[in-house]
Design an enzyme around this catalytic site. Structure first.
Site, PDB file in Angstrom:
ATOM      1  N   TYR A  41       0.822  -1.215   0.000  1.00  0.00           N
ATOM      2  CA  TYR A  41       0.000   0.000   0.000  1.00  0.00           C
ATOM      3  C   TYR A  41       0.857   1.266   0.000  1.00  0.00           C
ATOM      4  O   TYR A  41       0.366   2.345  -0.314  1.00  0.00           O
ATOM      5  CB  TYR A  41      -0.936   0.031   1.214  1.00  0.00           C
ATOM      6  CG  TYR A  41      -2.071  -0.972   1.158  1.00  0.00           C
ATOM      7  CD1 TYR A  41      -2.229  -1.822   0.063  1.00  0.00           C
ATOM      8  CD2 TYR A  41      -2.987  -1.076   2.191  1.00  0.00           C
ATOM      9  CE1 TYR A  41      -3.252  -2.745   0.016  1.00  0.00           C
ATOM     10  CE2 TYR A  41      -4.020  -2.003   2.153  1.00  0.00           C
ATOM     11  CZ  TYR A  41      -4.145  -2.828   1.057  1.00  0.00           C
ATOM     12  OH  TYR A  41      -5.163  -3.743   1.010  1.00  0.00           O
ATOM     13  N   LYS A  87       3.396 -15.416   1.553  1.00  0.00           N
ATOM     14  CA  LYS A  87       3.329 -16.125   0.269  1.00  0.00           C
ATOM     15  C   LYS A  87       4.772 -16.400  -0.143  1.00  0.00           C
ATOM     16  O   LYS A  87       5.229 -16.044  -1.235  1.00  0.00           O
ATOM     17  CB  LYS A  87       2.574 -15.238  -0.749  1.00  0.00           C
ATOM     18  CG  LYS A  87       2.224 -15.917  -2.038  1.00  0.00           C
ATOM     19  CD  LYS A  87       1.124 -16.955  -1.932  1.00  0.00           C
ATOM     20  CE  LYS A  87       0.892 -17.629  -3.263  1.00  0.00           C
ATOM     21  NZ  LYS A  87       0.097 -18.861  -3.168  1.00  0.00           N
ATOM     22  N   ASP A  92      -3.113 -18.099   0.711  1.00  0.00           N
ATOM     23  CA  ASP A  92      -4.266 -18.730   0.055  1.00  0.00           C
ATOM     24  C   ASP A  92      -4.830 -19.841   0.940  1.00  0.00           C
ATOM     25  O   ASP A  92      -6.053 -19.979   1.102  1.00  0.00           O
ATOM     26  CB  ASP A  92      -3.904 -19.260  -1.346  1.00  0.00           C
ATOM     27  CG  ASP A  92      -2.521 -19.888  -1.418  1.00  0.00           C
ATOM     28  OD1 ASP A  92      -1.766 -19.804  -0.435  1.00  0.00           O
ATOM     29  OD2 ASP A  92      -2.202 -20.490  -2.464  1.00  0.00           O
ATOM     30  N   ASP A 118      -5.403  -7.002   5.552  1.00  0.00           N
ATOM     31  CA  ASP A 118      -6.616  -6.274   5.192  1.00  0.00           C
ATOM     32  C   ASP A 118      -7.692  -7.275   4.784  1.00  0.00           C
ATOM     33  O   ASP A 118      -8.837  -7.249   5.247  1.00  0.00           O
ATOM     34  CB  ASP A 118      -6.280  -5.322   4.033  1.00  0.00           C
ATOM     35  CG  ASP A 118      -7.357  -4.285   3.799  1.00  0.00           C
ATOM     36  OD1 ASP A 118      -8.338  -4.270   4.553  1.00  0.00           O
ATOM     37  OD2 ASP A 118      -7.222  -3.486   2.856  1.00  0.00           O
ATOM     38  N   ASP A 168     -11.029  -8.862   7.318  1.00  0.00           N
ATOM     39  CA  ASP A 168     -12.437  -8.692   6.918  1.00  0.00           C
ATOM     40  C   ASP A 168     -13.114 -10.049   6.830  1.00  0.00           C
ATOM     41  O   ASP A 168     -14.279 -10.214   7.204  1.00  0.00           O
ATOM     42  CB  ASP A 168     -12.533  -7.973   5.564  1.00  0.00           C
ATOM     43  CG  ASP A 168     -12.719  -6.474   5.743  1.00  0.00           C
ATOM     44  OD1 ASP A 168     -12.189  -5.935   6.731  1.00  0.00           O
ATOM     45  OD2 ASP A 168     -13.383  -5.844   4.897  1.00  0.00           O
TER      46      ASP A 168
END
Ligand code: NAD
Length: 356
Positions: free
Chosen positions: A139, A189, A222, A246, A250
């Site tokens: 970000y 990852k 994942d 993020d 959620d």
């Protein structure tokens, strides 16, 4: 102790009003001794000062012991240039205050098991904490942009982490785990991304050097997304980067039935900010329908982390639990007989007062 209160936009002022009732109850019946001052942020900041994070709000935040934020955003400001939009104010205050560690607990209340879309046996007893890195990663990484190369437009961002940034967030996660069930799962990852390879190496080093008493595991993002739905009870603390955190936090919020239930704390070396994880909910703003519990529980996190009053944090959580156990429900949780945002705040405060 001084609190900067930034209601923001949409339902922000409604939910923050209920959090203030809780602070008033704590002052009156538990001698908390908190004072507060209001500032504008997001669309409200733009309307007043032409800036989603006005200078006067910066000063107020930096002169306070803690910041309580409602939510920002709404259709009114969607067409503004990106740096003037409400969301730029939110990213701005997080970066300006150096709030690198974002704590998002997701706890399923026994009485709300049926409010989730998942099967009760999967979510009963879920109590996990996502520790998300908040001021670096993709970000914020440079270079970023959209440019023409060989007659075609390319969009690009950079996922970048310094070793020191991974070290400090890993430490926060291990420390949080010691106060819980002593288990950390680091999500990355590393099978594909170099940035994640470094992340994993640094997490392992911090663990070996300083926190070998804490159980550490690793998971690819994942798989973590899948495991959160398949068997969320396996997690205690999840530590991860800005982008992955993020998305996963959620996802974790929906285990609890409503996004209106989940608080958060964003903490840096010097300052801290507390806010519900949800947005400004323009679809229900001004109707008294919002659930204020995420904001009230954010006050509990503030009491614990910034005001050094874990005793009062426990009382606020207990009052919320009792209101839920007594069947008080806002529209997001109720099948019938929903109370208003203000009535939910009153219900929590009356139970809190009884605990004095
Ligand atoms: P949202 O979280 O505002 O709303 C999503 C859904 O959840 C809506 O149906 C809403 O009514 C419901 N909801 C949210 N909070 C609730 C509460 N306390 N009680 C009951 N129901 C609640 O997300 P969105 O609709 O995608 O975004 C709306 C605006 O909020 C956008 O401008 C977005 O950029 C902004 N936003 C801000 C933040 C923040 O301030 N931290 C976070 C996310 C989105």
């Amino acid at each position: 102790m001084k609190i900067a209160i930034l209601p923001g936009d949409g339902i922000g002022s409604e939910i923050v009003a209920e959090a203030i009732k809780v602070l008033e109850t704590l002052n009156r019946h538990f001698s908390l001794g908190a004072e507060w001052a209001f500032g504008d942020i997001g669309g409200a900041g733009y309307d007043v000062a032409g800036d989603p994070y006005p200078l006067i709000t910066r000063d107020l935040a930096k002169q306070s012991d803690a910041v309580l934020l409602g939510a920002v955003g709404g259709p009114k400001w969607e067409r503004l240039d990106k740096p003037l939009r409400p969301e730029a104010g939110l990213l701005g205050i997080r970066a300006d205050l150096g709030l690198f560690a974002n704590y998002r607990p997701a706890k399923v209340h026994a009485q709300l098991v049926n409010a989730s879309t998942l099967k009760p046996e999967v979510i009963e007893g879920v109590d996990l904490l996502v520790v998300r890195e908040l001021v670096s990663g993709i970000y914020f990484g440079q270079p970023r942009g959209i440019e023409v190369r060989n007659d075609q437009r390319y969009g690009f961002n950079t996922m970048l982490y310094a070793e020191s940034e991974v070290e400090r967030i890993a430490r926060k996660a291990f420390m949080a785990a010691r106060l819980r069930s002593n288990r950390v799962c680091s999500v990355d990852k590393a099978n594909v991304l170099d940035c994640s390879e470094l992340w994993r190496e640094v997490v392992c080093r911090v663990h070996a050097d300083e926190f070998s008493d804490v159980e550490l595991s690793h998971m690819y993002v994942d798989n973590a997304a899948m495991q959160l739905i398949r068997n969320p009870k396996q997690f205690d603390v999840i530590v991860t980067s800005n982008l992955f955190g993020d998305i996963l936090s959620d996802e974790a919020s929906m285990l609890t039935g409503s996004i209106g239930m989940l608080p958060s704390a964003s903490i840096g070396e010097r300052w801290a900010m507390y806010e519900p994880i949800h947005g400004s909910a323009p679809d229900i703003a001004g109707q008294g329908k919002a659930n204020p519990l995420a904001t009230i529980l954010s006050v509990a996190m503030m009491l614990q982390f910034s005001l050094d009053r874990i005793d009062l944090a426990n009382k606020v959580e207990q009052a919320v639990e009792q209101a839920i156990n007594d069947g008080v429900r806002t529209a997001d949780l109720a099948t019938a007989g929903a109370v208003s945002c203000g009535q939910m705040g009153d219900a929590v405060c009356s139970r809190l007062k009884a605990l004095a």
